[in-house]
Design a protein around this motif. Structure first.
Motif, PDB file in Angstrom:
ATOM      1  N   MET A  70       0.874  -0.983  -0.216  1.00 36.66           N
ATOM      2  CA  MET A  70      -0.054   0.264   0.132  1.00 36.66           C
ATOM      3  C   MET A  70       1.295   1.092  -0.303  1.00 36.66           C
ATOM      4  SD  MET A  70      -1.191   2.839   2.007  1.00 36.66           S
ATOM      5  CE  MET A  70      -0.775   2.421   3.314  1.00 36.66           C
ATOM      6  N   VAL A  71       1.822   1.450   0.780  1.00 40.90           N
ATOM      7  CA  VAL A  71       2.653   2.132   1.123  1.00 40.90           C
ATOM      8  C   VAL A  71       3.744   2.908   0.217  1.00 40.90           C
ATOM      9  CG1 VAL A  71       5.063   3.533   1.924  1.00 40.90           C
ATOM     10  CG2 VAL A  71       3.198   1.926   3.079  1.00 40.90           C
ATOM     11  N   GLN A  72       4.403   1.198  -0.995  1.00 43.01           N
ATOM     12  CA  GLN A  72       4.952   1.231  -2.300  1.00 43.01           C
ATOM     13  C   GLN A  72       3.561   2.140  -3.029  1.00 43.01           C
ATOM     14  OE1 GLN A  72       6.298  -2.011  -3.496  1.00 43.01           O
ATOM     15  NE2 GLN A  72       7.074  -1.967  -1.415  1.00 43.01           N
ATOM     16  N   ASP A  73       2.540   1.808  -3.208  1.00 39.36           N
ATOM     17  CA  ASP A  73       1.663   2.379  -4.766  1.00 39.36           C
ATOM     18  C   ASP A  73       1.138   3.857  -4.309  1.00 39.36           C
ATOM     19  OD1 ASP A  73       1.603   0.228  -5.515  1.00 39.36           O
ATOM     20  OD2 ASP A  73      -0.590  -1.133  -4.636  1.00 39.36           O
ATOM     21  N   LYS A  74       0.911   3.833  -2.614  1.00 37.03           N
ATOM     22  CA  LYS A  74       0.735   5.489  -2.682  1.00 37.03           C
ATOM     23  C   LYS A  74       1.613   6.413  -3.389  1.00 37.03           C
ATOM     24  CE  LYS A  74      -3.289   5.250  -0.585  1.00 37.03           C
ATOM     25  NZ  LYS A  74      -4.914   6.121  -1.008  1.00 37.03           N
ATOM     26  N   TRP A  75       2.887   6.539  -2.539  1.00 38.78           N
ATOM     27  CA  TRP A  75       4.454   6.663  -2.830  1.00 38.78           C
ATOM     28  C   TRP A  75       4.495   7.150  -5.018  1.00 38.78           C
ATOM     29  CZ3 TRP A  75       7.460   9.693   0.363  1.00 38.78           C
ATOM     30  CH2 TRP A  75       8.357   9.710  -0.695  1.00 38.78           C
ATOM     31  N   ARG A  76       3.967   6.322  -5.237  1.00 42.77           N
ATOM     32  CA  ARG A  76       4.148   6.065  -6.648  1.00 42.77           C
ATOM     33  C   ARG A  76       3.023   7.125  -7.914  1.00 42.77           C
ATOM     34  NH1 ARG A  76       4.737   0.049  -6.761  1.00 42.77           N
ATOM     35  NH2 ARG A  76       7.210  -0.276  -6.534  1.00 42.77           N
ATOM     36  N   SER A  77       2.080   6.863  -6.624  1.00 40.75           N
ATOM     37  CA  SER A  77       0.961   7.734  -7.033  1.00 40.75           C
ATOM     38  C   SER A  77       0.889   9.201  -7.373  1.00 40.75           C
ATOM     39  CB  SER A  77      -0.386   7.292  -6.809  1.00 40.75           C
ATOM     40  OG  SER A  77      -0.089   7.660  -5.270  1.00 40.75           O
ATOM     41  N   TYR A  78       1.726   9.466  -6.272  1.00 44.11           N
ATOM     42  CA  TYR A  78       1.791  11.111  -5.824  1.00 44.11           C
ATOM     43  C   TYR A  78       2.624  11.862  -6.930  1.00 44.11           C
ATOM     44  CZ  TYR A  78       0.444   9.656  -1.153  1.00 44.11           C
ATOM     45  OH  TYR A  78       0.533   9.280   0.046  1.00 44.11           O
ATOM     46  N   SER A  79       2.083  12.993  -7.070  1.00 44.87           N
ATOM     47  CA  SER A  79       2.755  14.054  -8.691  1.00 44.87           C
ATOM     48  C   SER A  79       3.157  15.324  -7.446  1.00 44.87           C
ATOM     49  CB  SER A  79       1.902  14.150  -9.720  1.00 44.87           C
ATOM     50  OG  SER A  79       2.120  14.634 -10.822  1.00 44.87           O
ATOM     51  N   VAL A  80       4.165  15.331  -7.590  1.00 44.49           N
ATOM     52  CA  VAL A  80       4.418  17.043  -6.655  1.00 44.49           C
ATOM     53  C   VAL A  80       5.830  17.366  -7.845  1.00 44.49           C
ATOM     54  CG1 VAL A  80       3.600  16.330  -4.551  1.00 44.49           C
ATOM     55  CG2 VAL A  80       6.797  16.032  -5.298  1.00 44.49           C
ATOM     56  N   GLN A  81       5.522  18.254  -7.720  1.00 49.54           N
ATOM     57  CA  GLN A  81       6.477  19.917  -7.956  1.00 49.54           C
ATOM     58  C   GLN A  81       8.098  19.754  -7.236  1.00 49.54           C
ATOM     59  OE1 GLN A  81       6.387  20.236 -11.300  1.00 49.54           O
ATOM     60  NE2 GLN A  81       4.230  19.162 -11.897  1.00 49.54           N
ATOM     61  N   GLY A  82       8.940  19.959  -7.439  1.00 41.96           N
ATOM     62  CA  GLY A  82      10.359  20.211  -7.248  1.00 41.96           C
ATOM     63  C   GLY A  82      11.288  19.865  -7.384  1.00 41.96           C
ATOM     64  N   TYR A  83      11.881  19.657  -6.144  1.00 40.64           N
ATOM     65  CA  TYR A  83      13.410  19.269  -7.229  1.00 40.64           C
ATOM     66  C   TYR A  83      14.317  18.535  -5.465  1.00 40.64           C
ATOM     67  CZ  TYR A  83      13.226  21.742 -11.234  1.00 40.64           C
ATOM     68  OH  TYR A  83      13.121  21.667 -12.749  1.00 40.64           O
ATOM     69  N   GLY A  84      14.462  16.896  -5.555  1.00 45.45           N
ATOM     70  CA  GLY A  84      15.266  16.675  -4.506  1.00 45.45           C
ATOM     71  C   GLY A  84      14.399  16.724  -3.466  1.00 45.45           C
ATOM     72  N   LEU A  85      15.282  17.148  -2.007  1.00 45.18           N
ATOM     73  CA  LEU A  85      14.499  16.970  -0.834  1.00 45.18           C
ATOM     74  C   LEU A  85      13.543  17.594  -0.601  1.00 45.18           C
ATOM     75  CD1 LEU A  85      17.895  17.236   1.643  1.00 45.18           C
ATOM     76  CD2 LEU A  85      16.619  15.535   1.005  1.00 45.18           C
ATOM     77  N   THR A  86      13.063  18.368  -1.711  1.00 43.96           N
ATOM     78  CA  THR A  86      11.636  19.343  -1.463  1.00 43.96           C
ATOM     79  C   THR A  86      10.318  18.707  -2.381  1.00 43.96           C
ATOM     80  OG1 THR A  86      12.363  21.616  -2.005  1.00 43.96           O
ATOM     81  CG2 THR A  86      10.621  21.448  -2.427  1.00 43.96           C
ATOM     82  N   LYS A  87      11.143  17.566  -2.998  1.00 44.15           N
ATOM     83  CA  LYS A  87      10.310  16.706  -3.635  1.00 44.15           C
ATOM     84  C   LYS A  87       9.782  15.641  -3.064  1.00 44.15           C
ATOM     85  CE  LYS A  87       8.900  14.626  -7.520  1.00 44.15           C
ATOM     86  NZ  LYS A  87       9.778  14.205  -8.906  1.00 44.15           N
ATOM     87  N   ILE A  88      10.293  15.254  -2.104  1.00 39.52           N
ATOM     88  CA  ILE A  88      10.475  13.962  -1.137  1.00 39.52           C
ATOM     89  C   ILE A  88       9.849  14.632   0.350  1.00 39.52           C
ATOM     90  CG2 ILE A  88      11.750  12.554   0.787  1.00 39.52           C
ATOM     91  CD1 ILE A  88      14.011  12.444  -0.858  1.00 39.52           C
ATOM     92  N   LYS A  89      10.092  15.827   0.774  1.00 38.74           N
ATOM     93  CA  LYS A  89       9.364  16.751   1.629  1.00 38.74           C
ATOM     94  C   LYS A  89       8.038  16.603   2.021  1.00 38.74           C
ATOM     95  CE  LYS A  89       8.703  20.564   2.437  1.00 38.74           C
ATOM     96  NZ  LYS A  89       8.483  22.458   2.417  1.00 38.74           N
ATOM     97  N   GLU A  90       7.599  16.896   0.418  1.00 29.50           N
ATOM     98  CA  GLU A  90       5.845  16.968  -0.289  1.00 29.50           C
ATOM     99  C   GLU A  90       5.491  15.655  -0.435  1.00 29.50           C
ATOM    100  OE1 GLU A  90       4.800  20.220  -0.245  1.00 29.50           O
ATOM    101  OE2 GLU A  90       6.205  20.776   0.414  1.00 29.50           O
ATOM    102  N   LYS A  91       6.630  14.576  -0.726  1.00 28.73           N
ATOM    103  CA  LYS A  91       5.608  13.562  -0.830  1.00 28.73           C
ATOM    104  C   LYS A  91       5.204  12.639   0.254  1.00 28.73           C
ATOM    105  CE  LYS A  91       6.842  11.030  -5.146  1.00 28.73           C
ATOM    106  NZ  LYS A  91       7.442   9.905  -5.856  1.00 28.73           N
ATOM    107  N   LEU A  92       5.751  12.973   1.564  1.00 34.62           N
ATOM    108  CA  LEU A  92       5.792  12.394   2.648  1.00 34.62           C
ATOM    109  C   LEU A  92       4.458  12.862   3.290  1.00 34.62           C
ATOM    110  CD1 LEU A  92       9.807  12.572   4.466  1.00 34.62           C
ATOM    111  CD2 LEU A  92       8.492  10.684   3.906  1.00 34.62           C
ATOM    112  N   LYS A  93       4.469  14.531   3.444  1.00 33.19           N
ATOM    113  CA  LYS A  93       3.372  14.671   4.126  1.00 33.19           C
ATOM    114  C   LYS A  93       1.974  14.366   3.322  1.00 33.19           C
ATOM    115  CE  LYS A  93       3.202  19.722   3.720  1.00 33.19           C
ATOM    116  NZ  LYS A  93       3.246  20.664   3.311  1.00 33.19           N
TER     117      LYS A  93
END
Length: 354
Positions: A241-264
């Motif tokens: 479930m976590v893997q599927d959710k993570w792949r489904s997120y489409s966020v803007q940004g680069y590097g750590l900023t993108k990871i931060k938004e996905k974690l939110k």
């Protein structure tokens, strides 16, 4: 006053002894600093003992009010948090009988109403202990006042907010006497809404009283860390479930900023999953026991068919899995509690080693 309101960003202001029979809107606008204010004035006895309550219309929404000889009670709600609350502005009489009458009136109102959060503030003309008054005579009357005032506080379930600043709030102009007769009381429901509430005593800018400010200041420690519950990983399908959710997120940004938004986004989804899928482990255990009990009763009465036997085996398997989750969760909570509070026996062990 306008300087204090602007500096402190006040949403609600209570003034005692305005010495005015009437206060126009223009005068209140001037005191507040703009026209985003609404007010309620109690003229007292032709100006003596008068009270003024003012509030920011964009922060507090008025519903109704009660007015007595020595108080104004405003009922409404704080718009930002949609929290119902009551603010009581008080200017107590100086005589003991007058104080007792005021305490009785306020107690009746408080007990008759069902609003959750209450704040009583103003000049109570009374003290809670002898240490709060210096240079004033009248020991006998002080004793009756102490007993009556503390009884009023206890009967209305009020709490004295923590004090920051000066110990006294009123000073005789010649400096020969001082006391703490101005204060703020709240109830537990108020502290649930604003848990960091304290009363701050400001410097004396008028002849005899210090202004007070109630603030709930919470320190900003930055973004909260991303945390998981170890027991989640024991749930079937959690990792997928976590893997599927993570792949489904489409966020803007680069590097750590993108990871931060996905974690939110993942944090929000995990909250929903924890409530809807993972659920309460104790409740799940009770439900499994009930299902097993029903099957056991059926087995005693006439035996189980093959499907029921398979169902019982599956329930036992789920019970074992659930117990492992409970054990994992309890272990994680115990470690967190130890890191936060330490070992309560640590002093004993250190003394033993010595």
């Amino acid at each position: 006053m306008r300087h204090i309101i602007g500096r402190e960003g006040a949403d609600f202001v209570c003034v005692q002894e305005t010495k005015s029979k009437e206060l126009s809107d223009a005068r209140c606008f001037s005191l507040w600093g703009d026209n985003k204010v609404r007010s309620m004035h109690n003229k007292g006895d032709e100006g003596s003992g008068s009270l003024l309550s003012m509030w920011n219309k964009e922060a507090f929404e008025y519903e109704n009010h009660l007015m007595g000889t020595s108080f104004i009670i405003i009922f409404g709600h704080y718009i930002k948090s949609s929290s119902k609350c009551v603010v009581v502005n008080i200017y107590s009489p100086s005589t003991l009988n007058g104080k007792k009458s005021l305490w009785e009136d306020l107690t009746k109102v408080k007990m008759a109403r069902h609003e959750p959060a209450w704040c009583f503030c103003g000049d109570f003309n009374a003290i809670r202990s002898r240490s709060e008054r210096k240079g004033v005579r009248g020991r006998g009357e002080q004793t009756s006042e102490l007993i009556g005032f503390n009884s009023f506080i206890d009967s209305t379930f009020l709490l004295d907010l923590s004090l920051v600043g000066k110990k006294f709030t009123w000073f005789k102009p010649d400096g020969t006497a001082k006391s703490r007769i101005d204060r703020v009381f709240v109830n537990e429901e108020w502290l649930q809404l604003w848990p960091m509430s304290k009363q701050y005593i400001l410097r004396r800018e008028v002849p005899d009283h210090c202004a007070m400010v109630v603030k709930s200041v919470e320190k900003d420690w930055g973004p909260k860390p991303f945390r998981t519950i170890n027991a989640w990983f024991l749930e079937r399908g959690f990792s997928r479930m976590v893997q599927d959710k993570w792949r489904s997120y489409s966020v803007q940004g680069y590097g750590l900023t993108k990871i931060k938004e996905k974690l939110k986004l993942l944090k929000s989804d995990l909250k929903s999953w924890n409530k809807d899928v993972f659920g309460n482990l104790d409740t799940t255990k009770r439900r499994i026991f009930q299902d097993l009990k029903a099957l056991d009763c059926q087995d005693c009465l006439g035996g189980l068919v093959e499907n029921d036997r398979l169902k019982r085996l599956e329930l036992v398997s789920h019970l074992k899995e659930n117990d492992k989750k409970i054990e994992s969760l309890s272990f994680q909570k115990a470690r967190a509690n130890w890191f936060k509070n330490g070992d309560s026996c640590i002093r004993f062990f250190h003394s033993s080693l010595g």
